[in-house]
Design a protein around this motif. Sequence first.
Motif, PDB file in Angstrom:
ATOM      1  N   THR A  14       0.890  -1.180  -0.006  1.00 34.62           N
ATOM      2  CA  THR A  14      -0.113  -0.152  -0.003  1.00 34.62           C
ATOM      3  C   THR A  14       1.040   1.348   0.034  1.00 34.62           C
ATOM      4  OG1 THR A  14      -1.669  -0.951   1.165  1.00 34.62           O
ATOM      5  CG2 THR A  14      -1.771   1.369   1.208  1.00 34.62           C
ATOM      6  N   VAL A  15       0.517   2.258  -0.866  1.00 31.52           N
ATOM      7  CA  VAL A  15       1.439   3.429  -0.922  1.00 31.52           C
ATOM      8  C   VAL A  15       0.572   4.497  -0.780  1.00 31.52           C
ATOM      9  CG1 VAL A  15       2.989   2.146  -2.351  1.00 31.52           C
ATOM     10  CG2 VAL A  15       1.220   3.414  -3.406  1.00 31.52           C
ATOM     11  N   CYS A  16       1.350   5.917  -0.919  1.00 29.25           N
ATOM     12  CA  CYS A  16       0.736   7.215  -0.802  1.00 29.25           C
ATOM     13  C   CYS A  16       1.368   8.002  -1.920  1.00 29.25           C
ATOM     14  CB  CYS A  16       0.741   7.895   0.406  1.00 29.25           C
ATOM     15  SG  CYS A  16      -0.614   7.365   1.664  1.00 29.25           S
ATOM     16  N   SER A  17       0.615   8.223  -2.848  1.00 34.54           N
ATOM     17  CA  SER A  17       1.178   9.245  -3.884  1.00 34.54           C
ATOM     18  C   SER A  17       1.384  10.742  -3.183  1.00 34.54           C
ATOM     19  CB  SER A  17       0.202   9.064  -5.028  1.00 34.54           C
ATOM     20  OG  SER A  17       0.057   8.198  -5.663  1.00 34.54           O
ATOM     21  N   ILE A  18       2.566  11.177  -3.808  1.00 35.72           N
ATOM     22  CA  ILE A  18       2.686  12.505  -3.352  1.00 35.72           C
ATOM     23  C   ILE A  18       3.452  13.466  -4.262  1.00 35.72           C
ATOM     24  CG2 ILE A  18       3.698  11.786  -1.099  1.00 35.72           C
ATOM     25  CD1 ILE A  18       6.630  11.849  -1.800  1.00 35.72           C
ATOM     26  N   GLN A  19       3.485  12.967  -5.289  1.00 36.69           N
ATOM     27  CA  GLN A  19       3.790  13.617  -6.578  1.00 36.69           C
ATOM     28  C   GLN A  19       3.372  13.178  -7.795  1.00 36.69           C
ATOM     29  OE1 GLN A  19       8.400  13.464  -7.266  1.00 36.69           O
ATOM     30  NE2 GLN A  19       8.477  15.863  -7.857  1.00 36.69           N
ATOM     31  N   GLY A  20       2.679  13.918  -8.559  1.00 37.88           N
ATOM     32  CA  GLY A  20       2.136  13.673  -9.901  1.00 37.88           C
ATOM     33  C   GLY A  20       3.024  13.374 -10.989  1.00 37.88           C
ATOM     34  N   PRO A  21       2.588  12.807 -12.245  1.00 42.11           N
ATOM     35  CA  PRO A  21       3.271  12.406 -13.166  1.00 42.11           C
ATOM     36  C   PRO A  21       4.074  13.647 -13.842  1.00 42.11           C
ATOM     37  CG  PRO A  21       1.220  11.517 -13.385  1.00 42.11           C
ATOM     38  CD  PRO A  21       1.173  12.443 -12.252  1.00 42.11           C
ATOM     39  N   ASN A  22       3.730  14.818 -13.543  1.00 43.65           N
ATOM     40  CA  ASN A  22       4.127  15.946 -14.067  1.00 43.65           C
ATOM     41  C   ASN A  22       5.043  16.517 -13.059  1.00 43.65           C
ATOM     42  OD1 ASN A  22       2.408  17.159 -12.204  1.00 43.65           O
ATOM     43  ND2 ASN A  22       1.513  18.514 -13.409  1.00 43.65           N
ATOM     44  N   GLY A  23       5.686  16.114 -12.122  1.00 42.65           N
ATOM     45  CA  GLY A  23       6.425  16.581 -11.201  1.00 42.65           C
ATOM     46  C   GLY A  23       5.963  17.357 -10.096  1.00 42.65           C
ATOM     47  N   SER A  24       4.547  17.700 -10.097  1.00 46.24           N
ATOM     48  CA  SER A  24       4.015  18.604  -9.032  1.00 46.24           C
ATOM     49  C   SER A  24       3.659  17.744  -7.948  1.00 46.24           C
ATOM     50  CB  SER A  24       3.049  19.277  -9.662  1.00 46.24           C
ATOM     51  OG  SER A  24       1.747  18.472 -10.015  1.00 46.24           O
ATOM     52  N   TYR A  25       3.582  18.526  -6.789  1.00 47.82           N
ATOM     53  CA  TYR A  25       3.228  17.664  -5.541  1.00 47.82           C
ATOM     54  C   TYR A  25       1.784  17.929  -5.111  1.00 47.82           C
ATOM     55  CZ  TYR A  25       8.365  16.912  -4.315  1.00 47.82           C
ATOM     56  OH  TYR A  25       9.570  16.438  -3.977  1.00 47.82           O
ATOM     57  N   TYR A  26       1.354  16.702  -4.759  1.00 45.95           N
ATOM     58  CA  TYR A  26       0.009  16.641  -4.371  1.00 45.95           C
ATOM     59  C   TYR A  26      -0.481  17.615  -2.977  1.00 45.95           C
ATOM     60  CZ  TYR A  26      -0.722  13.189  -7.873  1.00 45.95           C
ATOM     61  OH  TYR A  26      -0.987  12.540  -8.951  1.00 45.95           O
ATOM     62  N   ALA A  27      -1.237  18.204  -2.965  1.00 44.91           N
ATOM     63  CA  ALA A  27      -1.664  19.082  -1.646  1.00 44.91           C
ATOM     64  C   ALA A  27      -2.019  17.927  -0.425  1.00 44.91           C
ATOM     65  CB  ALA A  27      -2.949  19.840  -1.862  1.00 44.91           C
ATOM     66  N   HIS A  28      -2.388  16.906  -0.764  1.00 42.62           N
ATOM     67  CA  HIS A  28      -2.533  15.872   0.504  1.00 42.62           C
ATOM     68  C   HIS A  28      -2.217  14.631  -0.271  1.00 42.62           C
ATOM     69  CE1 HIS A  28      -4.690  18.714   2.840  1.00 42.62           C
ATOM     70  NE2 HIS A  28      -5.492  18.942   1.667  1.00 42.62           N
ATOM     71  N   PRO A  29      -1.443  13.578   0.485  1.00 46.81           N
ATOM     72  CA  PRO A  29      -1.150  12.147  -0.205  1.00 46.81           C
ATOM     73  C   PRO A  29      -2.452  11.345  -0.511  1.00 46.81           C
ATOM     74  CG  PRO A  29      -0.837  12.352   2.390  1.00 46.81           C
ATOM     75  CD  PRO A  29      -1.238  13.713   1.801  1.00 46.81           C
ATOM     76  N   LEU A  30      -2.528  10.719  -1.385  1.00 47.46           N
ATOM     77  CA  LEU A  30      -3.455   9.924  -2.288  1.00 47.46           C
ATOM     78  C   LEU A  30      -2.995   8.405  -1.904  1.00 47.46           C
ATOM     79  CD1 LEU A  30      -3.788  12.021  -5.504  1.00 47.46           C
ATOM     80  CD2 LEU A  30      -5.164  12.264  -3.106  1.00 47.46           C
ATOM     81  N   GLN A  31      -3.753   7.659  -1.070  1.00 47.45           N
ATOM     82  CA  GLN A  31      -3.385   6.239  -1.061  1.00 47.45           C
ATOM     83  C   GLN A  31      -3.857   5.412  -2.071  1.00 47.45           C
ATOM     84  OE1 GLN A  31      -4.193   4.659   2.884  1.00 47.45           O
ATOM     85  NE2 GLN A  31      -4.929   2.732   1.899  1.00 47.45           N
ATOM     86  N   ARG A  32      -2.871   4.542  -2.636  1.00 44.45           N
ATOM     87  CA  ARG A  32      -3.013   3.882  -3.836  1.00 44.45           C
ATOM     88  C   ARG A  32      -2.708   2.431  -3.399  1.00 44.45           C
ATOM     89  NH1 ARG A  32      -5.354   7.800  -6.696  1.00 44.45           N
ATOM     90  NH2 ARG A  32      -3.892   9.359  -7.425  1.00 44.45           N
ATOM     91  N   GLU A  33      -3.563   1.387  -3.866  1.00 48.45           N
ATOM     92  CA  GLU A  33      -3.370  -0.110  -3.691  1.00 48.45           C
ATOM     93  C   GLU A  33      -2.609  -0.350  -5.077  1.00 48.45           C
ATOM     94  OE1 GLU A  33      -3.531  -1.825  -1.018  1.00 48.45           O
ATOM     95  OE2 GLU A  33      -4.755  -0.080  -0.079  1.00 48.45           O
ATOM     96  N   THR A  34      -1.475  -1.113  -5.033  1.00 50.53           N
ATOM     97  CA  THR A  34      -0.413  -1.443  -6.136  1.00 50.53           C
ATOM     98  C   THR A  34      -0.639  -2.867  -7.123  1.00 50.53           C
ATOM     99  OG1 THR A  34       1.164  -2.163  -4.837  1.00 50.53           O
ATOM    100  CG2 THR A  34       1.315  -0.127  -5.103  1.00 50.53           C
ATOM    101  N   ASP A  35      -1.834  -3.439  -6.788  1.00 55.53           N
ATOM    102  CA  ASP A  35      -1.823  -4.801  -7.257  1.00 55.53           C
ATOM    103  C   ASP A  35      -2.816  -4.747  -8.581  1.00 55.53           C
ATOM    104  OD1 ASP A  35      -4.424  -3.973  -5.898  1.00 55.53           O
ATOM    105  OD2 ASP A  35      -4.932  -6.148  -5.375  1.00 55.53           O
TER     106      ASP A  35
END
Length: 260
Positions: A212-233
Motif C-alpha cells: 500500500t502506498v501514498c502518492s505524493i508527486q504527480g506524473p508532471n512532477g508537481s506535489y499533491y496537496a494531500h497524499p493519495l492512498q493507492r493499492e498497487t495490485d
Amino acid sequence: MAYPDEALGSVHLFQPEPYTIHHPLHTAIMCELLANRLEYTKEQRIPIIAASLTSNIAMLELQEILHHQETPLSAEQKKQINEHPELGAQMLKEAGVNDPQWIKMVGQHHERLDGKGYPEGLSGDEIHSAVQIISIADRYGAMVSTRSYREPMTTKRVLREFFLTKGVELDERIILSFIKELSIFPPGTFVKLNNDETVVVIKRNKNSMWPTVCSIQGPNGSYYAHPLQRETDKDPYTIKDAVSTQVKINTSLKNLWGYD
C-alpha cells in the motif's frame, strides 16, 4: 510492536540530527522486528534491544564526527573503532549492567561469521547467536542514512549486497529473514508507479510486490496537496521501479499513516 509499518517507515523517513540519536533507535526497531520473525521470546529480545541501543556507547563522539567526515580515517580513529566494542562492554559493566547476554553482544557486535571481524576475530559458534541480528540492523541503518559525502543507498541495493554475502559475513538464515521482514519495498521507501506518480510505501502486504502506498508527486512532477492512498495490485498503480534519489516529503508522517 504495535505499529511495525510506521516504525519501519521512520527508519527511512525520520533521520534528524544528530546521527547518534536516531541511528541506535532505528537499529533497535529493526532488531525487534527481525528477532520477532525469528521467534525469539520477549525475554530473549530485551537484551538484544538493550545491546542495539548501547553498542556504540564507547564511540558516540567519534561516530558523529565520522557521519560528517569526508576524509579517510586517521590511524587514531581506526584504533578507536577497533577498540570500541570491548570498551563499550566495560563501560556498561562499570555503570552497573549485569546482564551477561547484553554485555557479550555489545562486545561482539562487529564480529563476523568468517572470522574477519573485530576486535577478536571470532568466527562461527564463537559468536553469540543473536549478535548477527544487531549487526545486520546496524549496517542497514547506516547504509540507508544520508551522509555528508553521499546520498543514502537504496534499499534494493543494500538488500542485494546482503544477499550476495549470505553465509560469509552473516548467517544465511539471518539475511533471508531480514529481507523477508523488510520486504522488497519497505515502508518509508519511494517507488514510481506505472502512471508515473512518485509514491512512498506505507504498508507491507502479504504479497511484497503489492504494498500500500501514498502518492505524493504527480506524473508532471508537481506535489499533491494531500497524499493519495493507492493499492498497487492493479493498473495504473502497479509499481514500475524503485526511486534511486531522495524525494521531498511535503506532508507530515502522521498524514501518511492517517494518525488522528
